[in-house]
Write a protein that holds these residues in place. Structure first.
Motif, PDB file in Angstrom:
ATOM      1  N   MET A   1      -5.313 -22.112 -77.413  1.00  0.00           N
ATOM      2  CA  MET A   1      -4.501 -23.243 -77.802  1.00  0.00           C
ATOM      3  C   MET A   1      -3.496 -22.787 -78.862  1.00  0.00           C
ATOM      4  O   MET A   1      -3.845 -22.102 -79.808  1.00  0.00           O
ATOM      5  CB  MET A   1      -5.400 -24.360 -78.340  1.00  0.00           C
ATOM      6  CG  MET A   1      -4.630 -25.510 -78.891  1.00  0.00           C
ATOM      7  SD  MET A   1      -5.591 -26.991 -79.293  1.00  0.00           S
ATOM      8  CE  MET A   1      -6.709 -26.402 -80.520  1.00  0.00           C
ATOM      9  N   LEU A   2      -2.254 -23.170 -78.689  1.00  0.00           N
ATOM     10  CA  LEU A   2      -1.181 -22.826 -79.617  1.00  0.00           C
ATOM     11  C   LEU A   2      -1.092 -23.906 -80.687  1.00  0.00           C
ATOM     12  O   LEU A   2      -0.881 -25.075 -80.382  1.00  0.00           O
ATOM     13  CB  LEU A   2       0.132 -22.728 -78.835  1.00  0.00           C
ATOM     14  CG  LEU A   2       1.357 -22.220 -79.559  1.00  0.00           C
ATOM     15  CD1 LEU A   2       1.154 -20.778 -80.019  1.00  0.00           C
ATOM     16  CD2 LEU A   2       2.564 -22.293 -78.646  1.00  0.00           C
ATOM     17  N   ARG A   3      -1.284 -23.497 -81.954  1.00  0.00           N
ATOM     18  CA  ARG A   3      -1.193 -24.436 -83.075  1.00  0.00           C
ATOM     19  C   ARG A   3      -0.041 -24.011 -83.977  1.00  0.00           C
ATOM     20  O   ARG A   3       0.032 -22.870 -84.391  1.00  0.00           O
ATOM     21  CB  ARG A   3      -2.503 -24.499 -83.835  1.00  0.00           C
ATOM     22  CG  ARG A   3      -3.598 -25.040 -82.914  1.00  0.00           C
ATOM     23  CD  ARG A   3      -4.857 -25.534 -83.532  1.00  0.00           C
ATOM     24  NE  ARG A   3      -4.833 -26.340 -84.708  1.00  0.00           N
ATOM     25  CZ  ARG A   3      -4.804 -27.688 -84.725  1.00  0.00           C
ATOM     26  NH1 ARG A   3      -4.728 -28.351 -83.617  1.00  0.00           N
ATOM     27  NH2 ARG A   3      -4.852 -28.328 -85.860  1.00  0.00           N
ATOM     28  N   ILE A   4       0.825 -24.950 -84.258  1.00  0.00           N
ATOM     29  CA  ILE A   4       2.000 -24.686 -85.087  1.00  0.00           C
ATOM     30  C   ILE A   4       1.734 -25.223 -86.488  1.00  0.00           C
ATOM     31  O   ILE A   4       1.384 -26.393 -86.654  1.00  0.00           O
ATOM     32  CB  ILE A   4       3.252 -25.336 -84.467  1.00  0.00           C
ATOM     33  CG1 ILE A   4       3.529 -24.682 -83.102  1.00  0.00           C
ATOM     34  CG2 ILE A   4       4.450 -25.222 -85.398  1.00  0.00           C
ATOM     35  CD1 ILE A   4       4.662 -25.294 -82.327  1.00  0.00           C
ATOM     36  N   PRO A   5       1.923 -24.371 -87.523  1.00  0.00           N
ATOM     37  CA  PRO A   5       1.656 -24.805 -88.904  1.00  0.00           C
ATOM     38  C   PRO A   5       2.843 -25.578 -89.486  1.00  0.00           C
ATOM     39  O   PRO A   5       3.688 -25.015 -90.169  1.00  0.00           O
ATOM     40  CB  PRO A   5       1.418 -23.484 -89.644  1.00  0.00           C
ATOM     41  CG  PRO A   5       2.261 -22.500 -88.908  1.00  0.00           C
ATOM     42  CD  PRO A   5       2.242 -22.946 -87.458  1.00  0.00           C
ATOM     43  N   CYS A   6       2.915 -26.847 -89.212  1.00  0.00           N
ATOM     44  CA  CYS A   6       4.010 -27.668 -89.740  1.00  0.00           C
ATOM     45  C   CYS A   6       3.914 -27.679 -91.268  1.00  0.00           C
ATOM     46  O   CYS A   6       2.854 -28.004 -91.817  1.00  0.00           O
ATOM     47  CB  CYS A   6       3.911 -29.090 -89.189  1.00  0.00           C
ATOM     48  SG  CYS A   6       5.189 -30.189 -89.857  1.00  0.00           S
ATOM     49  N   PRO A   7       4.995 -27.328 -91.971  1.00  0.00           N
ATOM     50  CA  PRO A   7       4.937 -27.321 -93.438  1.00  0.00           C
ATOM     51  C   PRO A   7       4.802 -28.724 -94.030  1.00  0.00           C
ATOM     52  O   PRO A   7       4.478 -28.869 -95.206  1.00  0.00           O
ATOM     53  CB  PRO A   7       6.255 -26.667 -93.860  1.00  0.00           C
ATOM     54  CG  PRO A   7       7.121 -26.645 -92.667  1.00  0.00           C
ATOM     55  CD  PRO A   7       6.269 -26.831 -91.459  1.00  0.00           C
ATOM     56  N   PHE A   8       5.035 -29.756 -93.230  1.00  0.00           N
ATOM     57  CA  PHE A   8       4.954 -31.136 -93.715  1.00  0.00           C
ATOM     58  C   PHE A   8       3.643 -31.815 -93.335  1.00  0.00           C
ATOM     59  O   PHE A   8       3.148 -32.656 -94.074  1.00  0.00           O
ATOM     60  CB  PHE A   8       6.134 -31.950 -93.178  1.00  0.00           C
ATOM     61  CG  PHE A   8       7.461 -31.346 -93.514  1.00  0.00           C
ATOM     62  CD1 PHE A   8       8.005 -31.484 -94.779  1.00  0.00           C
ATOM     63  CD2 PHE A   8       8.153 -30.600 -92.578  1.00  0.00           C
ATOM     64  CE1 PHE A   8       9.215 -30.903 -95.101  1.00  0.00           C
ATOM     65  CE2 PHE A   8       9.366 -30.015 -92.894  1.00  0.00           C
ATOM     66  CZ  PHE A   8       9.898 -30.162 -94.165  1.00  0.00           C
ATOM     67  N   CYS A   9       3.083 -31.464 -92.151  1.00  0.00           N
ATOM     68  CA  CYS A   9       1.898 -32.159 -91.621  1.00  0.00           C
ATOM     69  C   CYS A   9       0.667 -31.271 -91.512  1.00  0.00           C
ATOM     70  O   CYS A   9      -0.407 -31.770 -91.201  1.00  0.00           O
ATOM     71  CB  CYS A   9       2.201 -32.706 -90.226  1.00  0.00           C
ATOM     72  SG  CYS A   9       3.605 -33.810 -90.159  1.00  0.00           S
ATOM     73  N   GLY A  10       0.825 -29.978 -91.715  1.00  0.00           N
ATOM     74  CA  GLY A  10      -0.285 -29.051 -91.523  1.00  0.00           C
ATOM     75  C   GLY A  10      -0.343 -28.584 -90.073  1.00  0.00           C
ATOM     76  O   GLY A  10       0.523 -28.904 -89.266  1.00  0.00           O
ATOM     77  N   PRO A  11      -1.359 -27.792 -89.712  1.00  0.00           N
ATOM     78  CA  PRO A  11      -1.471 -27.242 -88.355  1.00  0.00           C
ATOM     79  C   PRO A  11      -1.604 -28.353 -87.312  1.00  0.00           C
ATOM     80  O   PRO A  11      -2.410 -29.277 -87.478  1.00  0.00           O
ATOM     81  CB  PRO A  11      -2.740 -26.393 -88.403  1.00  0.00           C
ATOM     82  CG  PRO A  11      -2.980 -26.132 -89.853  1.00  0.00           C
ATOM     83  CD  PRO A  11      -2.421 -27.308 -90.590  1.00  0.00           C
ATOM     84  N   ARG A  12      -0.774 -28.262 -86.265  1.00  0.00           N
ATOM     85  CA  ARG A  12      -0.787 -29.262 -85.191  1.00  0.00           C
ATOM     86  C   ARG A  12      -0.699 -28.552 -83.837  1.00  0.00           C
ATOM     87  O   ARG A  12      -0.139 -27.471 -83.723  1.00  0.00           O
ATOM     88  CB  ARG A  12       0.407 -30.214 -85.311  1.00  0.00           C
ATOM     89  CG  ARG A  12       0.405 -31.053 -86.556  1.00  0.00           C
ATOM     90  CD  ARG A  12      -0.702 -32.102 -86.479  1.00  0.00           C
ATOM     91  NE  ARG A  12      -0.567 -33.113 -87.478  1.00  0.00           N
ATOM     92  CZ  ARG A  12      -1.284 -33.162 -88.581  1.00  0.00           C
ATOM     93  NH1 ARG A  12      -2.161 -32.233 -88.850  1.00  0.00           N
ATOM     94  NH2 ARG A  12      -1.126 -34.128 -89.448  1.00  0.00           N
ATOM     95  N   ASP A  13      -1.220 -29.210 -82.808  1.00  0.00           N
ATOM     96  CA  ASP A  13      -1.150 -28.686 -81.451  1.00  0.00           C
ATOM     97  C   ASP A  13       0.310 -28.639 -80.984  1.00  0.00           C
ATOM     98  O   ASP A  13       1.102 -29.533 -81.316  1.00  0.00           O
ATOM     99  CB  ASP A  13      -1.971 -29.565 -80.507  1.00  0.00           C
ATOM    100  CG  ASP A  13      -2.073 -28.969 -79.128  1.00  0.00           C
ATOM    101  OD1 ASP A  13      -2.863 -28.014 -78.959  1.00  0.00           O
ATOM    102  OD2 ASP A  13      -1.344 -29.439 -78.227  1.00  0.00           O
ATOM    103  N   HIS A  14       0.644 -27.611 -80.215  1.00  0.00           N
ATOM    104  CA  HIS A  14       2.031 -27.443 -79.771  1.00  0.00           C
ATOM    105  C   HIS A  14       2.528 -28.605 -78.912  1.00  0.00           C
ATOM    106  O   HIS A  14       3.728 -28.827 -78.795  1.00  0.00           O
ATOM    107  CB  HIS A  14       2.198 -26.119 -79.018  1.00  0.00           C
ATOM    108  CG  HIS A  14       1.700 -26.153 -77.623  1.00  0.00           C
ATOM    109  ND1 HIS A  14       0.361 -26.072 -77.314  1.00  0.00           N
ATOM    110  CD2 HIS A  14       2.354 -26.284 -76.450  1.00  0.00           C
ATOM    111  CE1 HIS A  14       0.218 -26.143 -76.001  1.00  0.00           C
ATOM    112  NE2 HIS A  14       1.409 -26.278 -75.457  1.00  0.00           N
ATOM    113  N   SER A  15       1.609 -29.387 -78.327  1.00  0.00           N
ATOM    114  CA  SER A  15       2.016 -30.516 -77.490  1.00  0.00           C
ATOM    115  C   SER A  15       2.729 -31.611 -78.291  1.00  0.00           C
ATOM    116  O   SER A  15       3.407 -32.456 -77.717  1.00  0.00           O
ATOM    117  CB  SER A  15       0.813 -31.104 -76.750  1.00  0.00           C
ATOM    118  OG  SER A  15      -0.117 -31.638 -77.670  1.00  0.00           O
ATOM    119  N   GLU A  16       2.612 -31.576 -79.622  1.00  0.00           N
ATOM    120  CA  GLU A  16       3.321 -32.535 -80.472  1.00  0.00           C
ATOM    121  C   GLU A  16       4.776 -32.141 -80.695  1.00  0.00           C
ATOM    122  O   GLU A  16       5.550 -32.917 -81.253  1.00  0.00           O
ATOM    123  CB  GLU A  16       2.650 -32.639 -81.849  1.00  0.00           C
ATOM    124  CG  GLU A  16       1.293 -33.277 -81.843  1.00  0.00           C
ATOM    125  CD  GLU A  16       0.749 -33.500 -83.247  1.00  0.00           C
ATOM    126  OE1 GLU A  16       1.529 -33.413 -84.236  1.00  0.00           O
ATOM    127  OE2 GLU A  16      -0.455 -33.762 -83.358  1.00  0.00           O
TER     128      GLU A  16
END
Length: 93
Positions: A1-16
């Protein structure tokens, strides 16, 4: 699973997120020849390895990010605000 570390929301799934593309492209000057605009709009490299990309957190904070990702392994090395990257002169407007 690809998780992107959003600097505003924290780690989120790439589907977002929505993927835009190469964050290193430079927009041609308004008076640039048509060939420069054609290249900017239509021609893209398909790199292997570390690459800086634009991602939009469409189902979260709605911020644009520059994500550094390995295109072979999909490992993510970090993410930052696209606005911050542009202010530092690291990415296209």
């Amino acid at each position: 699973m690809l998780r992107i570390p959003c600097p505003f929301c924290g780690p989120r799934d790439h589907s977002e997120f929505s993927y835009l593309g190469d964050a290193s492209l430079r927009r041609p000057a308004e008076e640039a020849p048509l060939e420069a605009w054609f290249d900017y709009v239509y021609l893209r490299d398909n790199p292997r390895g570390r690459f800086r990309e634009y991602w939009h957190h469409a189902q979260g904070c709605r911020q644009w990010l520059v994500v550094e990702r390995d295109t072979l392994s999909h490992e993510i090395f970090g993410a930052e605000s696209a606005r911050g990257a542009a202010a530092a002169g690291e990415s296209a407007e």
